[in-house]
Enzyme design. Structure first.
Site, PDB file in Angstrom:
ATOM      1  N   VAL A  85      -1.750   2.112   2.202  1.00  0.00           N
ATOM      2  CA  VAL A  85      -2.398   1.602   0.992  1.00  0.00           C
ATOM      3  C   VAL A  85      -2.740   2.759   0.060  1.00  0.00           C
ATOM      4  O   VAL A  85      -3.484   2.592  -0.900  1.00  0.00           O
ATOM      5  CB  VAL A  85      -3.671   0.778   1.322  1.00  0.00           C
ATOM      6  CG1 VAL A  85      -3.315  -0.453   2.130  1.00  0.00           C
ATOM      7  CG2 VAL A  85      -4.700   1.630   2.050  1.00  0.00           C
ATOM      8  N   ALA A  86      -2.187   3.935   0.347  1.00  0.00           N
ATOM      9  CA  ALA A  86      -2.529   5.144  -0.410  1.00  0.00           C
ATOM     10  C   ALA A  86      -1.490   5.414  -1.497  1.00  0.00           C
ATOM     11  O   ALA A  86      -1.685   5.041  -2.650  1.00  0.00           O
ATOM     12  CB  ALA A  86      -2.649   6.338   0.539  1.00  0.00           C
ATOM     13  N   ARG A  87      -0.404   6.058  -1.120  1.00  0.00           N
ATOM     14  CA  ARG A  87       0.659   6.403  -2.064  1.00  0.00           C
ATOM     15  C   ARG A  87       2.002   6.241  -1.349  1.00  0.00           C
ATOM     16  O   ARG A  87       2.166   6.646  -0.193  1.00  0.00           O
ATOM     17  CB  ARG A  87       0.518   7.834  -2.557  1.00  0.00           C
ATOM     18  CG  ARG A  87      -0.697   8.030  -3.454  1.00  0.00           C
ATOM     19  CD  ARG A  87      -0.777   9.437  -4.017  1.00  0.00           C
ATOM     20  NE  ARG A  87      -0.675  10.510  -3.042  1.00  0.00           N
ATOM     21  CZ  ARG A  87      -1.660  10.902  -2.236  1.00  0.00           C
ATOM     22  NH1 ARG A  87      -2.817  10.291  -2.256  1.00  0.00           N
ATOM     23  NH2 ARG A  87      -1.481  11.908  -1.413  1.00  0.00           N
ATOM     24  N   ASP A 135       1.350  -1.502   0.862  1.00  0.00           N
ATOM     25  CA  ASP A 135       0.839  -1.898  -0.443  1.00  0.00           C
ATOM     26  C   ASP A 135       1.441  -1.010  -1.527  1.00  0.00           C
ATOM     27  O   ASP A 135       1.362  -1.326  -2.701  1.00  0.00           O
ATOM     28  CB  ASP A 135      -0.688  -1.793  -0.468  1.00  0.00           C
ATOM     29  CG  ASP A 135      -1.284  -2.400  -1.714  1.00  0.00           C
ATOM     30  OD1 ASP A 135      -1.022  -3.585  -1.995  1.00  0.00           O
ATOM     31  OD2 ASP A 135      -2.009  -1.685  -2.427  1.00  0.00           O
ATOM     32  N   GLU A 188       8.540   2.783  -6.406  1.00  0.00           N
ATOM     33  CA  GLU A 188       7.688   1.664  -6.791  1.00  0.00           C
ATOM     34  C   GLU A 188       7.908   1.387  -8.264  1.00  0.00           C
ATOM     35  O   GLU A 188       7.814   2.322  -9.066  1.00  0.00           O
ATOM     36  CB  GLU A 188       6.218   1.983  -6.526  1.00  0.00           C
ATOM     37  CG  GLU A 188       5.332   0.779  -6.676  1.00  0.00           C
ATOM     38  CD  GLU A 188       3.920   1.034  -6.159  1.00  0.00           C
ATOM     39  OE1 GLU A 188       3.129   1.582  -6.944  1.00  0.00           O
ATOM     40  OE2 GLU A 188       3.645   0.689  -5.003  1.00  0.00           O
ATOM     41  N   HIS A 246       0.751  -4.236  -4.397  1.00  0.00           N
ATOM     42  CA  HIS A 246      -0.096  -3.113  -4.825  1.00  0.00           C
ATOM     43  C   HIS A 246      -1.481  -3.598  -5.244  1.00  0.00           C
ATOM     44  O   HIS A 246      -1.940  -3.360  -6.363  1.00  0.00           O
ATOM     45  CB  HIS A 246       0.574  -2.331  -5.946  1.00  0.00           C
ATOM     46  CG  HIS A 246       0.034  -0.938  -6.070  1.00  0.00           C
ATOM     47  ND1 HIS A 246       0.789   0.088  -6.526  1.00  0.00           N
ATOM     48  CD2 HIS A 246      -1.172  -0.406  -5.775  1.00  0.00           C
ATOM     49  CE1 HIS A 246       0.063   1.202  -6.528  1.00  0.00           C
ATOM     50  NE2 HIS A 246      -1.127   0.919  -6.078  1.00  0.00           N
TER      51      HIS A 246
END
Length: 124
Positions: free
Chosen positions: A35-37, A61, A66, A85
């Protein structure tokens, strides 16, 4: 060094932190949750680990690239969960989010479909 939409710093020291070597150290039933990068994970290595059963699955996420393009292998893998996201909601959403995750993990373990599943092919 760049900044993500949330202001977190991303740079060479964190890019590709999770790749084939790290997946090989994980249990075969482990799930990677990011869920970070997206850039923290070597996407091609993740796809290989998921396809080969090196790890049990991934809940993402964020991805690299992306947005994740249509037709990407991650969309097709049954052991990959992609969210839009949205894993950094306001604090008031954490309880409901935790309840949904708990219910979906239990459903998955029992062989039932998750609540709120997204079907990109149907556009929902």
């Amino acid at each position: 060094m760049g900044r993500t939409a949330t202001g977190a710093t991303s740079g060479p020291s964190t890019r590709g932190m999770f790749g084939a070597a790290e997946f090989a150290l994980m249990r075969r039933d482990a799930w990677l949750v990011n869920v970070a990068r997206g850039g923290l994970v070597v996407t091609a290595d993740l796809v290989d680990a998921l396809k080969n059963g090196t790890i049990g699955g991934a809940a993402l996420d964020v991805t690299a690239p992306e947005p994740l393009p249509a037709g990407h292998d991650l969309w097709e893998l049954e052991n990959a969960l992609i969210t839009p996201h949205c894993a950094n909601p306001r604090s008031s959403y954490w309880r409901g989010l935790a309840e949904r995750v708990e219910a979906n993990v239990a459903a998955f373990a029992a062989g039932h479909p998750p609540t709120g599943a997204v079907a990109p092919v149907r556009g929902s």
